[in-house]
Design a protein around this motif. Sequence first.
Motif, PDB file in Angstrom:
ATOM      1  N   VAL A  16    -102.934  36.329  69.639  1.00  4.29           N
ATOM      2  CA  VAL A  16    -103.157  35.519  70.896  1.00  4.29           C
ATOM      3  C   VAL A  16    -101.872  35.758  72.175  1.00  4.29           C
ATOM      4  O   VAL A  16    -102.244  36.048  73.351  1.00  4.29           O
ATOM      5  N   ALA A  17    -100.660  35.920  71.530  1.00  2.02           N
ATOM      6  CA  ALA A  17     -99.650  36.288  72.443  1.00  2.02           C
ATOM      7  C   ALA A  17     -99.809  37.385  73.177  1.00  2.02           C
ATOM      8  O   ALA A  17     -99.607  37.679  74.256  1.00  2.02           O
ATOM      9  N   ALA A  18    -100.389  38.549  72.380  1.00  2.00           N
ATOM     10  CA  ALA A  18    -100.723  39.688  73.205  1.00  2.00           C
ATOM     11  C   ALA A  18    -101.774  39.546  74.189  1.00  2.00           C
ATOM     12  O   ALA A  18    -101.623  40.183  75.209  1.00  2.00           O
ATOM     13  N   ILE A  19    -102.697  38.694  73.818  1.00  3.20           N
ATOM     14  CA  ILE A  19    -103.630  38.434  74.954  1.00  3.20           C
ATOM     15  C   ILE A  19    -103.150  37.689  76.135  1.00  3.20           C
ATOM     16  O   ILE A  19    -103.531  37.955  77.134  1.00  3.20           O
ATOM     17  N   ARG A  20    -102.361  36.666  75.858  1.00  2.00           N
ATOM     18  CA  ARG A  20    -101.633  36.228  76.932  1.00  2.00           C
ATOM     19  C   ARG A  20    -100.853  36.981  77.798  1.00  2.00           C
ATOM     20  O   ARG A  20    -100.948  37.047  78.876  1.00  2.00           O
TER      21      ARG A  20
END
Lengths: 268, 153, 739
Positions: free
Chosen positions: C715-719
């Motif tokens: 999720v951090a990567a998508i953010r």
Amino acid sequence: MAMEFVAAHNLDDALAAKAQQPDAELLAGGTDLMVEVNLAHHRPSQVISLRRVEALREVTPTRIGAGATWARLERGPYRGLAQAARTVGSPQIRAAGTIGGNVGTASPAGDGLPWIAAAEASIEVRSEARGTRVIPWRDFFVGVKRTSLEPDEIITAVLVPGDLPEHQEFAKVGVRNAMVISTVSCLVMRGEDGIRVALGSVAPTPIRATRAEEMINAESAVSDAALDEFARIVSQEVKPITDHRSTERYRRHAAGVLARRLVDRSVR
Amino acid sequence: MNITIKINGEDRAVDVAGAESLLTVLRNDLDLPGTKDACEQGECGSCSVIFDGDVICSCLVMAVDADGSDVTTVEGLGTEDDLHPFQEAMLAEGGVQCGFCTPGIVVAGTHLLDENPQPSEIEIREALSGNICRCTGYGAILRAFETVERGDV
Amino acid sequence: MTARTTSGVRGGIGTSVRRPDGTPKVMGNFAYASDLWSEDMLWGATLRSPYAHARLTRLDIAPALAMNGVRAVLTQDDVQGKPTFGQEEQDQPVFCDGTAQYWGEPVAVVAADDEETARRAAASIIVDWEPLTPLTDPEQAVEDGLSFREMRIRRGDEDAAGTVVAEGIYETGTQDQAPLGPEAGFAIPDGEGGLDLYVTSQWIHVDHRQIVACLDMAPDSVRCHPAGIGGAFGSREDISLHIHVAMLSLATGRPVKMVYDRTESFAGHVKRHPSRMWYRHEADGDGMLVKVTARLLLDGGAYAHTSRAVLANAAFFTVGPYRCDNVVVDAAVAKTNNPPAGAMRGFGAVQTCFGSESQMDLLAEKLGMDPLELRRKNALLAGDPMSTSGQIIEGSLPTLEVIDAVEAIPLPDPLDDDDPRLLPGGTGLTTPRGSVVRGVGYAVGLKNLAFSEGFDDFAEARVVMTTAGVEVHTAAMEVGQGLVTVCQQIARTVLATDQVAIVWDDTSQIGSAGSTSASRQTQMTGGAVHAAAVGLRDQILADHDGEELRDDGVYREGEQVATIDDVCSSGPVECHVQFRHPETFPPDENGQGDVHAGFVVAAHRAVVDVDPELGLLRVVRVDTAQDVGTALNPQAITGQLEGGIMQGVGLAVMEELMIDEGIILNPTFTDYLIPTFLDAPAVETRIVEAGDHWGPFGAKGIGESPTISSTPAIVAAIRAATGRPLSRVPVRPEDIAGI
């Protein structure tokens, strides 16, 4: 009560069996019927297998036999349909499932149906009693999983007009990259007569975005501004629902994005 | 309804009552429980068999419609003393954990290697996209293919 | 503890030796519980509630009994012993007892000559329901006093304040373990009023205790046997069909087989608790954490199962692997009419890791600091107090090492290929390469090992030396994770022989090995096997006045003084151990105390390619560095890390049970989406061996870590790729596209 089973070896046998047993289930790849049998414990009392009817598997530039599998159609000769075929289920499903089954089940999310709509194809059906009927796709798909097929009829082919546009592009949105029911799908064709846009999973049946087509075909050149407007009209024209797979708003948005991208791809 | 199916090279006769699947008949009537029933919907590949030359889901074949067909199950692919190289590679690379997906993977994997002895990683991923594994994360299975392709088994 | 014997035995610890059950599995003749068969067996089927909450006003089993081929129809009236069962609290009736509390609650079971008849008979039972309004809002439930547990953690100064504040509300959806092997049970009457039971399970002794209570039978008249299992991941920690199939077998006097189909499996086992978490992180200007405040709400569904323990885990891991001396947590797990929740890999720590790692990134942003630098600065280390419980971390905790190791893994090459299979949308052809944005994200996760809060956690093993080799006896459940291999390796290493067979004992033959869960079996059953093997070796050496045990006998000063036949001259020699980990204690009223037996840490990095306009994505890589203590079997560790990461991918981007008014809308693999080969990222793994204080050879359990911080890293990567805040998992296309 034991089940009655007929393994038809040719079309006449199949038609005769269906005439005798209009309620019989037709079985080709089994990818829809057997799910019902296994999951819902559906117990058909009469089944006619079409698997051995060679004539149904014939594929020519103007006629796709109802028994043609997705694996076969992945190899051509219809570019847009081949792209759609590649997204159906999994390799196991593609080896068994047929275009006739896709047409007969008439799910709003049927992967082959937008191509049929864009191609202005017709569905050829036959019965022992009345012979052959050719039904334009708009008159064949009448609602969610409802067609105008009569009980004693068998779908025998998808008939393809000879002047099919050569530029065909398909896209399908799904939450995963295999074995996924489409959230939205789109098929764009571009030829001398202009651009055609068909969509799936955004209405009870496959649809053509006719207002969007009119708009883009009236343009002398396909500019960015024209494509923006075109995408906006597509988004408005579709009639998607919200369900456990996606929302109405997202489907509208994705329909516009796909249509725009595919027109763009078709002009490159 | 009496039918005959050639299974792993041997003609097997069986009497089927209704619409039950080939998967059910293999497991319950033909003493071939290697083919698995994880979903019975064609969504996991655990029931994969070779049917008239194609990898298909046996849960989606109505058994009575398999009359006269030629089927290979996981039991037909190797013996303890003579495992298929892909089976051997799966053992060597740790491609088996709980093993429930393994028969389907072995069927699909050996079939792929028959058609294409040197598939690329992305080709393997697409060819086996109908086979779900919940334990391994797929890495060790891909390494099993690499091992076979290198000839290291 | 020595890691190697002088003989350097083949197949000992530290090698990637093959699993002993692999050959039957690749050949298709491994006997899973669902493959068991006997000629005279009956099939069982279950009738379930179609309502999430309803009063049972009429139940008429006569039509089923009248059907040809039906041998028994049983309901709650037929329960001879205790009417309820449950692991923590015995609050669930064996069958619906007047009021259905969740969709799919069992109402009756049928035994018949074949599966088809059993199902038709179950469907023919006449059932009338008066639908009631289901309680589906966990917040409302807790307000109404309906919770399985409420907890508070107070450590340090509740009024401490930081100058930089990050606040957020996070949610995790309902994930299902979805093991490929369905629930299956096989019960065989022994002709003397007793029963042998083979059921897909994670803990046969705790099953046994509940089964004999409900059947009102003497404990040694029911024997639970380990059976072949197609995966578990927590779904088999609780009773499903065990009591039902036992009752059918006793009622008919015949063997009975029961297997759930996939939809029934979704209805018939517990799920991961969905959660909502309110978080406030406060730091000083240099980025040191000052205080963490959180309110956690989990939805436990209709019955208790293991909700009390899951809540504790979620609460104790609220802060994650960071040092913070002021912590305020209020947590509750609600009782609702939603599907029952229970154990799933990660067990509460998954939920709070998503919350706390999202918060750390948000805090880093507010501080203008690199997210990894913030984590390093605040890293919890060995010797530090746990932020929540205050427990001093004994043993190893290589937090900085795992962060360094995962960061050092080279990133994948930029996307330079137009093959659609390498783009978001895949063969769906949705996304031109020019529309793709790549993001990278990190997360670090902390988990406890084994059971906690003063639970008497132990595992028994018996190691036997015979003339034909060594036998290791255990009742531990091998669910695919590779315990069977590790136990062989441990015994081989200690006893200097590669001739080691694992013997799966039933509940009458040996005591409990404890649950296959909590990342505990390598340390607990492995620990028991190690201790028993050492005890056996030492006994043999003492008995024969020897210095060294080799595979062919006892040696002193390099000379053989006894053969194995000599050693076994009066029969096999054995050592039986009941192994316990360091003691744990229940927390006090503020959540303080030495609550946990041990800790494990892991770091993840995700690389995700995103099509921001459509919200589609491809998880390109998820890399990990894992604290393992000692690597007993590197290949098996890699398998657990890769498999656990894939379940983290599922929770991050595609797995969710959609529940409406308590009813599961997608109880099939058509719409409960698990990552396929075409969705699976490549994975690079690094292991960090820093030893530990109580596992065999210093090993730690690693089964859950890969599922914990993988999700927040993705999720951090998508953010990072999109700038979207993304506070809920699974992330949906509409969340990314902002529609």
